[in-house]
Motif scaffolding. Sequence first.
Motif, PDB file in Angstrom:
ATOM      1  N   MET A   1       6.390  45.786  41.728  1.00 19.80           N
ATOM      2  CA  MET A   1       5.310  44.865  42.129  1.00 19.80           C
ATOM      3  C   MET A   1       5.501  44.422  43.592  1.00 19.80           C
ATOM      4  N   THR A   2       4.408  44.483  44.348  1.00 22.18           N
ATOM      5  CA  THR A   2       4.494  44.076  45.751  1.00 22.18           C
ATOM      6  C   THR A   2       4.707  42.565  45.852  1.00 22.18           C
ATOM      7  N   LYS A   3       5.591  42.181  46.766  1.00 26.44           N
ATOM      8  CA  LYS A   3       5.800  40.752  47.029  1.00 26.44           C
ATOM      9  C   LYS A   3       5.265  40.461  48.434  1.00 26.44           C
ATOM     10  N   PHE A   4       5.035  39.186  48.715  1.00 25.39           N
ATOM     11  CA  PHE A   4       4.585  38.849  50.069  1.00 25.39           C
ATOM     12  C   PHE A   4       5.598  39.305  51.099  1.00 25.39           C
ATOM     13  N   SER A   5       6.881  39.193  50.724  1.00 26.68           N
ATOM     14  CA  SER A   5       7.929  39.551  51.700  1.00 26.68           C
ATOM     15  C   SER A   5       7.931  41.054  52.013  1.00 26.68           C
ATOM     16  N   ASP A   6       7.256  41.860  51.170  1.00 25.32           N
ATOM     17  CA  ASP A   6       7.156  43.307  51.460  1.00 25.32           C
ATOM     18  C   ASP A   6       6.087  43.597  52.517  1.00 25.32           C
ATOM     19  N   LEU A   7       5.314  42.576  52.883  1.00 26.16           N
ATOM     20  CA  LEU A   7       4.117  42.848  53.680  1.00 26.16           C
ATOM     21  C   LEU A   7       4.309  42.761  55.196  1.00 26.16           C
ATOM     22  N   ALA A   8       5.514  42.640  55.639  1.00 24.48           N
ATOM     23  CA  ALA A   8       5.813  42.622  57.085  1.00 24.48           C
ATOM     24  C   ALA A   8       5.154  41.470  57.839  1.00 24.48           C
ATOM     25  N   LEU A   9       4.939  40.373  57.134  1.00 23.86           N
ATOM     26  CA  LEU A   9       4.409  39.185  57.808  1.00 23.86           C
ATOM     27  C   LEU A   9       5.593  38.388  58.352  1.00 23.86           C
ATOM     28  N   SER A  10       5.347  37.612  59.405  1.00 27.91           N
ATOM     29  CA  SER A  10       6.456  36.881  60.022  1.00 27.91           C
ATOM     30  C   SER A  10       6.985  35.798  59.071  1.00 27.91           C
ATOM     31  N   PRO A  11       8.263  35.441  59.206  1.00 28.50           N
ATOM     32  CA  PRO A  11       8.860  34.445  58.309  1.00 28.50           C
ATOM     33  C   PRO A  11       8.086  33.123  58.293  1.00 28.50           C
ATOM     34  N   GLU A  23       2.619  33.330  44.746  1.00 25.59           N
ATOM     35  CA  GLU A  23       3.826  34.097  44.432  1.00 25.59           C
ATOM     36  C   GLU A  23       3.685  35.568  44.800  1.00 25.59           C
ATOM     37  N   THR A  24       2.575  36.164  44.360  1.00 26.36           N
ATOM     38  CA  THR A  24       2.376  37.585  44.691  1.00 26.36           C
ATOM     39  C   THR A  24       1.017  37.767  45.368  1.00 26.36           C
ATOM     40  N   PRO A  25       0.950  38.745  46.257  1.00 20.53           N
ATOM     41  CA  PRO A  25      -0.344  39.005  46.895  1.00 20.53           C
ATOM     42  C   PRO A  25      -1.349  39.564  45.894  1.00 20.53           C
ATOM     43  N   THR A  26      -2.586  39.203  46.055  1.00 20.47           N
ATOM     44  CA  THR A  26      -3.641  39.738  45.186  1.00 20.47           C
ATOM     45  C   THR A  26      -3.927  41.186  45.620  1.00 20.47           C
ATOM     46  N   PRO A  27      -4.623  41.960  44.799  1.00 17.56           N
ATOM     47  CA  PRO A  27      -4.888  43.367  45.171  1.00 17.56           C
ATOM     48  C   PRO A  27      -5.547  43.532  46.545  1.00 17.56           C
ATOM     49  N   ILE A  28      -6.503  42.668  46.854  1.00 22.68           N
ATOM     50  CA  ILE A  28      -7.155  42.840  48.171  1.00 22.68           C
ATOM     51  C   ILE A  28      -6.159  42.534  49.288  1.00 22.68           C
ATOM     52  N   GLN A  29      -5.272  41.590  49.052  1.00 22.78           N
ATOM     53  CA  GLN A  29      -4.252  41.271  50.057  1.00 22.78           C
ATOM     54  C   GLN A  29      -3.248  42.424  50.191  1.00 22.78           C
ATOM     55  N   GLN A  30      -2.881  42.988  49.073  1.00 21.31           N
ATOM     56  CA  GLN A  30      -1.934  44.119  49.117  1.00 21.31           C
ATOM     57  C   GLN A  30      -2.507  45.283  49.910  1.00 21.31           C
ATOM     58  N   ALA A  36      -4.313  46.009  58.160  1.00 22.07           N
ATOM     59  CA  ALA A  36      -4.670  45.204  59.339  1.00 22.07           C
ATOM     60  C   ALA A  36      -3.476  45.103  60.284  1.00 22.07           C
ATOM     61  N   LEU A  37      -2.281  44.920  59.733  1.00 17.20           N
ATOM     62  CA  LEU A  37      -1.091  44.813  60.589  1.00 17.20           C
ATOM     63  C   LEU A  37      -0.823  46.112  61.335  1.00 17.20           C
ATOM     64  N   ASP A  38      -1.283  47.209  60.746  1.00 21.08           N
ATOM     65  CA  ASP A  38      -1.158  48.519  61.414  1.00 21.08           C
ATOM     66  C   ASP A  38      -2.198  48.711  62.504  1.00 21.08           C
ATOM     67  N   GLY A  39      -3.088  47.744  62.641  1.00 25.10           N
ATOM     68  CA  GLY A  39      -4.119  47.840  63.668  1.00 25.10           C
ATOM     69  C   GLY A  39      -5.351  48.597  63.208  1.00 25.10           C
ATOM     70  N   PRO A  59      -2.892  38.437  58.296  1.00 23.06           N
ATOM     71  CA  PRO A  59      -2.556  39.377  59.375  1.00 23.06           C
ATOM     72  C   PRO A  59      -3.062  38.911  60.739  1.00 23.06           C
ATOM     73  N   MET A  60      -4.205  38.207  60.752  1.00 21.50           N
ATOM     74  CA  MET A  60      -4.704  37.719  62.050  1.00 21.50           C
ATOM     75  C   MET A  60      -3.699  36.759  62.674  1.00 21.50           C
ATOM     76  N   ILE A  61      -3.204  35.844  61.866  1.00 22.61           N
ATOM     77  CA  ILE A  61      -2.249  34.861  62.401  1.00 22.61           C
ATOM     78  C   ILE A  61      -1.013  35.587  62.938  1.00 22.61           C
ATOM     79  N   HIS A  62      -0.571  36.569  62.158  1.00 27.10           N
ATOM     80  CA  HIS A  62       0.606  37.327  62.582  1.00 27.10           C
ATOM     81  C   HIS A  62       0.360  37.994  63.944  1.00 27.10           C
ATOM     82  N   MET A  63      -0.784  38.656  64.052  1.00 25.39           N
ATOM     83  CA  MET A  63      -1.051  39.416  65.282  1.00 25.39           C
ATOM     84  C   MET A  63      -1.349  38.505  66.474  1.00 25.39           C
TER      85      MET A  63
END
Length: 508
Positions: A1-11, A23-30, A36-39, A59-63
């Motif tokens: 199962m994907t976790k938020f920490s798997d998503l390469a978002l900043s700490p 706790e976990t990203p929803t399917p659209i978030q996954q 989006a982070l890949d550009g 991802p916008m906040i991250h970028m």
Amino acid sequence: MTKFSDLALSPKILKAVEEAGYETPTPIQQGAIPAALDGRDVLGIAQTGTGKTAGFTLPMIHMLARGRARARMPRSLVLCPTRELAAQVAENFDTYSKNVKLTKALLIGGVSFKEQDQLIDRGVDVLIATPGRLLDHFERGKLLLTGIEIMVVDEADRMLDMGFIPDIERIFSLTPFTRQTLFFSATMAPEIERITNTFLSNPVRIEVARQATASETIAQEVVMFRASRRDRSAAEKRNILRQLIEREGAACSNAIVFCNRKSDVDIVAKSLKKHGFDAAPIHGDLEQSQRTRTLDQFRDGGLRFLVASDVAARGLDIPAVSHVFNFDVPSHSEDYVHRIGRTGRAGRDGKAIMICSGPDEKLLDQIEKLIGKAIPRAVLEGSTPAATAEAAPQEKPRRTRRKADAPEVTADAEAPVEKPRRSRRKKTEEAPVEAAAPVEASAPPQAPAQPSPQAPANTDSPKERERGGRDRDRGGRRNDGGQQNKVVGMGDHMPSFIAMSFDERRTG
Ligand code: AMP
């Protein structure tokens, strides 16, 4: 199962997400966040309630965390169809960006230009806007869109309904083609498909299950209703609503009651209040401050019944609604899905109850086709609708529909409200939008003709005609403006003798 920490978002973002209780990203978030982070451009086919807002906000906040805003040149833009939705997206930004230093401005109607200008002048990272207000700022020379790195279009299908597609196209053309685009729509109408083909570059397409099929946690039922007399129909229907609320008892902790028309929103809210229920209306003709107050109250649990039109309630994030009552069968089947999606969120149980009167059975059929199943019929025990009518205030049959009775005009929930026959760019801030009611010389009382799905009446507002005309023609929908039966030259008041046959007139 994907976790938020798997998503390469900043700490810092992960911390805010954790504090939001996710706790976990929803399917659209996954799907959307890594793309989006890949550009990449993203085409998200998802409805409200799926977590799509965080899907583009995170991802916008991250970028955007790298780099700085310049005066009058925002770095990113989020377009929303309504003021409320824009305000909600802004709230989401605040929640998720609380550990990151970013500036934002919310450009919606009902707020002074001056305040908004000051923010833009200082430079903003994120601009959240409704299309009309954004273009107003642009045309006043206060804003440049050439610095946009990321552009989000949220609820594009609703933008289409509201006639905003030409505005969206214009805004796209004002931004650099190098921008990254994140585009969300619940459905992919041909016109939406065209826009995405034109303005998105090789997007990652993420489709999440339709709410109608996903929301197994919503118990649905429909109460078939026939009035004892035509002129008692409205009062009897309100009586049925009260009985349903009472039948649900304490399980109905809070509810949204949907009506098709703004006038009915007011009447139903007033009637509920009169009968001791804690209710307040929300629709596009109410002052923004009142709408905000009512919504806040409802969110905080200080109000039990929110009586709403589709537009006013669209996209609003109101957690934990136990019930949705459809006082009217919605004229567009998709609205049924949106309405009932207000309950049963995030795995909670919810109940959606609809009242269907005879003339609406066709619409009910369409809804059942759309959701792919029959909605169970419910019977109110111990009473027939007619027998339980409230001491019938005799509601006189009306020959023509008053303006206020027109179905909610979608556009009026959007910020810049304007008066008929004025140029859009010269609009006043708080002038209420009125729907120009189509001619209905012989409409039955309390049962105005339902617009067909192909020609929704909500395109009849002056604003819609002004700004949506091109869109409607191109989209091939509702381009007769509901005028098919109109007698040219008679305005809204066709004398009844005109409708008679020639023989009748001679003998009568
Ligand atoms: P949206 O579809 O963006 O309107 O979000 C619907 C609701 O889901 C909002 O109340 C969000 O706060 C909530 N939400 C968003 N993402 C998550 C998540 N990963 N886990 C739990 N709730 C979430």
